[in-house]
Design an enzyme around this catalytic site. Structure first.
Site, short mmCIF file in Angstrom:
data_model
loop_
_atom_site.label_atom_id
_atom_site.label_comp_id
_atom_site.label_asym_id
_atom_site.label_seq_id
_atom_site.Cartn_x
_atom_site.Cartn_y
_atom_site.Cartn_z
N VAL A 66 0.82 -1.20 0.00
CA VAL A 66 0.00 0.00 0.00
C VAL A 66 0.87 1.26 0.00
O VAL A 66 0.36 2.37 0.08
CB VAL A 66 -1.00 -0.03 1.18
CG1 VAL A 66 -2.04 -1.12 0.93
CG2 VAL A 66 -0.32 -0.29 2.52
N HIS A 78 -4.41 -4.26 -2.82
CA HIS A 78 -4.82 -4.07 -1.42
C HIS A 78 -5.01 -2.60 -1.05
O HIS A 78 -4.99 -2.26 0.13
CB HIS A 78 -3.79 -4.72 -0.47
CG HIS A 78 -3.80 -6.23 -0.51
ND1 HIS A 78 -2.82 -7.01 0.06
CD2 HIS A 78 -4.69 -7.10 -1.07
CE1 HIS A 78 -3.11 -8.30 -0.14
NE2 HIS A 78 -4.22 -8.37 -0.83
N CYS A 85 -14.15 7.76 0.56
CA CYS A 85 -15.34 8.32 1.21
C CYS A 85 -16.46 7.28 1.18
O CYS A 85 -16.92 6.88 0.12
CB CYS A 85 -15.79 9.60 0.52
SG CYS A 85 -17.30 10.25 1.26
N GLY A 138 9.19 -11.03 -2.86
CA GLY A 138 9.07 -10.53 -1.49
C GLY A 138 7.70 -10.70 -0.87
O GLY A 138 7.20 -9.80 -0.20
#
Ligand code: APR
Length: 235
Positions: free
Chosen positions: A93, A109, A117, A175
């Site tokens: 993120v 993600h 909102c 990773g």
């Protein structure tokens, strides 16, 4: 390599570890410091929104002090120079792929630097805190939440991911521990759709057995050398 044209790459927290961003499941990782149930579920947000907003405010602030590392930069170079299809699906993120210059990136993600909102369902770029319940820049309601896919919520853009997987000749995982579905299952699906599969990770992951090849080491070393290899075959 000669028959490879379309590549799908999945990245996880391990690619950002050397930029100083904590992973989730390594020793001392985020989920050792915080309980998932307290900060990363819709129920946690309903129960104690201040705790959840404060947690993500800290993370949002922290990632803005970090910089891309050689692994992010190598993937950005691949994105610029690879003439075939490419999609970098990230579970991360943070925005380090973009800050390194990559464009063909999909955040399954969500993103720290977006606010969502819940009143008008729009997403706005957001770099500051949410704890004081700021108004949504679109509708004016104080209903912004982190634009993060929490446990129990549906990851974003699965149709786009599977469309790319269906055409992929090579699937590369970088990773990630392979602990969280649906991303953990991509390797198996990529294989059954006919792609070769490669894992680049610090240590063997839960899914290593599903890959055609696993290379172990830090992403800052493995990724640039793999990108050199791929681009040299193209030329
Ligand atoms: N280079 C390469 N790999 C590394 C490095 C490094 N420098 N450092 C750590 N790793 C590897 C670890 O060995 C581990 O296998 O990265 C992996 C990180 O695993 P996780 O912490 O589980 O992160 P990730 O797989 O991205 O988590 C998936 O879980 O909580 C959720 O939503 C969150 O997107 C996240 C998802």
């Amino acid at each position: 390599m000669a028959d490879i044209r379309n590549i799908v790459i999945l990245t996880g927290a391990g690619i950002s570890a050397e930029s100083g961003i904590d992973t989730f499941r390594d020793a001392g990782g985020l989920w050792e410091q915080h309980r998932v149930e307290d900060v990363a579920t819709p129920e946690a947000f309903a129960r104690d929104p201040d705790l959840v907003l404060r947690f993500y405010d800290m993370r949002r602030e922290a990632i803005q002090t970090k910089a891309p590392n050689p692994a992010h930069r190598a993937l950005a170079r691949l994105d610029r120079e690879w003439e075939g299809g490419l999609l970098i699906v990230t579970q991360n993120v943070d925005d380090l792929h973009e800050r390194a210059g990559a464009e063909r990136v999909l955040h399954m993600h969500g993103e720290h630097l977006n606010a969502w909102c819940t009143a008008c369902d729009t997403r706005s770029r957001w770099t500051g805190p949410l704890i004081d319940r700021p108004d949504c820049p679109t509708c004016g309601e104080p209903c912004l939440r982190p634009d993060i896919v929490w446990f129990g919520e549906m990851p974003y853009r699965m149709e786009d991911i599977y469309a790319a997987m269906r055409g992929a000749h090579l699937f590369v995982s970088i990773g990630t521990s392979g602990a969280v579905y649906p991303a953990a299952g991509f390797v198996r699906d990529a294989r059954s759709l006919g792609a070769k599969t490669l894992e680049l990770n610090l240590e063997r992951s839960q899914r290593s057995g599903w890959f055609d090849e696993t290379r172990l080491g830090p992403a800052s070393e493995l990724v640039p050398s793999w990108v050199d290899e791929v681009l040299s075959q193209q030329n």
